[in-house]
Enzyme design. Sequence first.
Site, PDB file in Angstrom:
ATOM      1  CG  ASP A 181      -0.525   0.374   2.501  1.00 16.54           C
ATOM      2  OD1 ASP A 181       0.542   0.995   2.607  1.00 16.54           O
ATOM      3  OD2 ASP A 181      -1.210   0.075   3.495  1.00 16.54           O
ATOM      4  CB  ILE A 183       2.669   4.531   4.106  1.00 18.33           C
ATOM      5  CG1 ILE A 183       1.617   3.687   4.813  1.00 18.33           C
ATOM      6  CG2 ILE A 183       2.134   5.919   3.736  1.00 18.33           C
ATOM      7  CD1 ILE A 183       1.281   4.175   6.214  1.00 18.33           C
ATOM      8  CE  LYS A 184       1.672  -1.603   5.994  1.00 10.48           C
ATOM      9  NZ  LYS A 184       0.318  -1.897   5.638  1.00 10.48           N
ATOM     10  CG  ASN A 185       9.232  -1.861   4.521  1.00  2.30           C
ATOM     11  OD1 ASN A 185       9.155  -0.771   5.091  1.00  2.30           O
ATOM     12  ND2 ASN A 185       9.570  -2.964   5.139  1.00  2.30           N
ATOM     13  CB  ILE A 186       8.317  -1.687  -2.217  1.00  2.00           C
ATOM     14  CG1 ILE A 186       7.661  -3.061  -2.217  1.00  2.00           C
ATOM     15  CG2 ILE A 186       9.812  -1.774  -1.976  1.00  2.00           C
ATOM     16  CD1 ILE A 186       8.093  -3.943  -3.403  1.00  2.00           C
TER      17      ILE A 186
END
Length: 370
Positions: A181, A183-186
Amino acid sequence: MKKVRLSKCSISEQEKHAVLDVLDKEYLGMGSETMAFEEEIAAYLELPASHVASVNTGTSALHIAISCLGLGEGDEVLVPSLTYVASFQAITAVGATPVACEVLPDTLFLDPSDVERKITKKTKAIMPVHYASSSKGIEPIYSIASKYNLRVVEDAAQSFGSFRGNTKVGSVGDIICFSFDGIKNITCGEGGAVVSSDDAFMSKIRDARLLGVQKDTDKRFSGQRSWDFDVEEQGFRYHLSNINAAIGRVQLRRLDEFREKRQNIAAVYSKSLSGLNGIKLLSFSYHEIMPHIFVVLADDRDRLREYLLKNGVEVGIHYKPNHMLSKFSTGESLPVTEGIYSKVLTLPCHIDLTNDEQEYVMQLIGDFYE
Ligand SMILES: *Cc1c(COP(=O)(O)O)cnc(C)c1O
């Protein structure tokens, strides 16, 4: 006044070009970009491509996994209460019952002794959550699962790009669900993936993400449609589009840069805050994980939070425990989790956080506890 953001994505010219390329080709749905993204995720995890299926969100990954295990009414899934509401909603979405469990106070990972205590004849699966990207302590959960013949669905939404020892998170395990999503790591914008080496299960996942239309994945990947088909199972509209996959492919190429930056932020916070009276750090291996969020346990948390907000620093609380939400409350209390909930505070951590901004956050926290 300075404004320091809690989390955000990092989008370069490359992601923008990749999206424009997809738009130019005028094939926006699931197709060659999606296929390439899956193959590249699999290559990163050193798995065959058939062990990875992309979906449109991390929540969909969890829901479709639970659904393809055949869980439903009367089945119980053990899950930490301290998680995003997505974990719980994915379980109730199939009619199954989430059983809220405690976490260990040092890692905020699912507490194996509470899990074992809460196993009943109805228990079918365990859903450990990689809280703040850490899955340290997952081995005892797998031991319990094999002892009681339960499936494990790892909510690894926060931990793509992380390691456990020398092992890439997602490369071993029963079923692992990732989120991509915003704001996740990618990020893919929105996206997710289900990973498993259970071939029969993965074949169900590939059909289920396209409304249960059998073998539709192969058709879409070669630019075709299914006109004559059969459907035997419940399916969902959960596939990943070419647009989202194109963003994810560029982000995946930037993974090492992103990991280094996030680990750096965590190392600086850890060093600066470790001696501070009032702050307790979690016992994570920050050189192994790729921290999606940086969480501390803070004395007088609410006043510190106000103070940081007042000075322009966005902070978060991960999470309000699910057993305290009306939909999931059973009247039972979880004292460890509730104690932790009163202390958790998430500090700014993202790719574009500057040294000055981080310095400013640490300065404020130092001043607060003086
Ligand atoms: C982000 C997240 C999810 C859901 O992923 P989405 O892609 O936002 O649907 C599930 N569980 C946890 C722990 C998460 O952090």
